[in-house]
Design a protein around this motif. Structure first.
Motif, PDB file in Angstrom:
ATOM      1  N   GLY A 106      -8.990  -2.317  -1.021  1.00  0.00           N
ATOM      2  CA  GLY A 106      -8.752  -2.279  -2.467  1.00  0.00           C
ATOM      3  C   GLY A 106      -9.940  -1.773  -3.253  1.00  0.00           C
ATOM      4  N   THR A 152      -1.281   6.997   2.782  1.00  0.00           N
ATOM      5  CA  THR A 152      -2.716   7.287   2.731  1.00  0.00           C
ATOM      6  C   THR A 152      -3.273   7.589   4.108  1.00  0.00           C
ATOM      7  OG1 THR A 152      -2.750   5.654   0.975  1.00  0.00           O
ATOM      8  CG2 THR A 152      -4.837   6.516   1.587  1.00  0.00           C
ATOM      9  N   GLY A 203      -3.256   3.156   5.272  1.00  0.00           N
ATOM     10  CA  GLY A 203      -2.023   2.381   5.470  1.00  0.00           C
ATOM     11  C   GLY A 203      -1.992   1.711   6.833  1.00  0.00           C
ATOM     12  N   ARG A 261      -3.048   2.313  -6.711  1.00  0.00           N
ATOM     13  CA  ARG A 261      -1.734   2.026  -6.105  1.00  0.00           C
ATOM     14  C   ARG A 261      -0.888   1.183  -7.059  1.00  0.00           C
ATOM     15  NH1 ARG A 261      -0.366  -3.565  -4.136  1.00  0.00           N
ATOM     16  NH2 ARG A 261      -2.281  -4.672  -4.547  1.00  0.00           N
ATOM     17  N   ILE A 280       0.839  -1.209   0.000  1.00  0.00           N
ATOM     18  CA  ILE A 280       0.000   0.000   0.000  1.00  0.00           C
ATOM     19  C   ILE A 280       0.870   1.254   0.000  1.00  0.00           C
ATOM     20  CG2 ILE A 280      -0.308   0.178   2.519  1.00  0.00           C
ATOM     21  CD1 ILE A 280      -3.034   0.908  -0.130  1.00  0.00           C
ATOM     22  N   LEU A 302      -2.234  -6.750  -1.094  1.00  0.00           N
ATOM     23  CA  LEU A 302      -2.560  -5.919   0.079  1.00  0.00           C
ATOM     24  C   LEU A 302      -2.683  -6.754   1.358  1.00  0.00           C
ATOM     25  CD1 LEU A 302      -5.152  -3.267  -1.217  1.00  0.00           C
ATOM     26  CD2 LEU A 302      -2.701  -2.989  -0.821  1.00  0.00           C
ATOM     27  N   GLU A 311      -7.027  -0.181  -5.373  1.00  0.00           N
ATOM     28  CA  GLU A 311      -6.204  -1.265  -5.921  1.00  0.00           C
ATOM     29  C   GLU A 311      -5.568  -0.834  -7.249  1.00  0.00           C
ATOM     30  OE1 GLU A 311      -5.177  -3.943  -4.648  1.00  0.00           O
ATOM     31  OE2 GLU A 311      -4.443  -5.035  -6.407  1.00  0.00           O
TER      32      GLU A 311
END
Ligand SMILES: [Zn+2]
Length: 241
Positions: free
Chosen positions: A152, A126, A138, A166, A60, A175, A163
């Protein structure tokens, strides 16, 4: 052991990081996974490598910069914060805890300290809810308080999923691998600028929070909140007096 913080260098780094922004100075806009954010992350990781830390990035985008301790089987001692910034933010939000943490590590190294536990700088990805409407993405994944699937599937205002975003920003991997074991950290401290008037009014240079408010209605902000300038949750911290 005598620890000396290089205040000039630290301030220069804070000022340099503030120039990596989508807004004109003195404000900072650095939305997660935008080119400004990615550039700021690269700049920061170079500073960590210069300091002799080994850097890893999880799927992430959480950054871990580690000073390995004598006994790697022991849990790490962590510090850190975030460098993403809501539109027209101040230059110290999050950054103080990241660059301040880095300077603290450098000061310990200069003083010849030999850690038994690894000391790790963690930069939360994030943290601000600007892009995906939810804060601390995160750290939610690190702690396992949000599932990888739900994370995601969050969308940004262009309808792109976290998703997709990133991955196109270069963050590969699953993730589900972000979650840390409960024993990863022995202790963790985050230094953060006060986002309220209490310490300033009392002329106190430092406070230690004893509680953190968690307003349920603020858990998922609307993008309009951010256009109006709603800040992150830190402003609700309760300080020890
Ligand atoms: Zn913050």
């Amino acid at each position: 052991m005598k620890l000396e913080i290089d205040q000039q260098r630290l301030q220069a780094e804070i000022d340099t990081l503030a120039t990596i922004s989508d807004a004109e100075p003195p404000v900072v806009t650095r939305i997660v996974f935008t080119p400004a954010d990615l550039k700021a992350r690269e700049w920061l990781m170079s500073r960590c490598e210069e300091a002799g830390l080994s850097v890893r990035v999880d799927p992430i985008g959480n950054i871990f910069a580690c000073w390995e301790g004598a006994d790697r089987a022991l849990p790490a001692v962590g510090t850190g914060s975030h460098i993403d910034a809501i539109p027209n933010a101040g230059k110290y939000d999050g950054v103080v805890g990241v660059l301040g943490g880095l300077e603290a590590i450098r000061a310990l190294r200069r003083a010849g300290f030999q850690p038994k536990h690894s000391i790790e700088l963690l930069v939360f990805a994030t943290e601000e809810p600007t892009r995906f409407g939810i804060g601390c993405l995160g750290s939610r994944l690190l702690s396992g308080s949000m599932s990888a699937d739900s994370a995601g599937r969050l969308n940004d205002s262009d309808g792109n999923s976290a998703e997709t975003v990133r991955r196109s920003a270069g963050f590969a991997g699953d993730l589900r691998d972000v979650k840390l074991s409960a024993s990863h950290y022995k202790a963790f401290v985050e230094m953060h600028i006060e986002q309220g008037p209490l310490l300033e009014q009392a002329h106190l240079p430092l406070g230690i929070v004893t509680k953190i408010a968690a307003p349920a209605s603020g858990d998922r902000y609307s993008r309009d909140d951010f256009r109006r300038g709603t800040s992150c949750c830190h402003k609700n911290c309760v300080y020890a007096r």
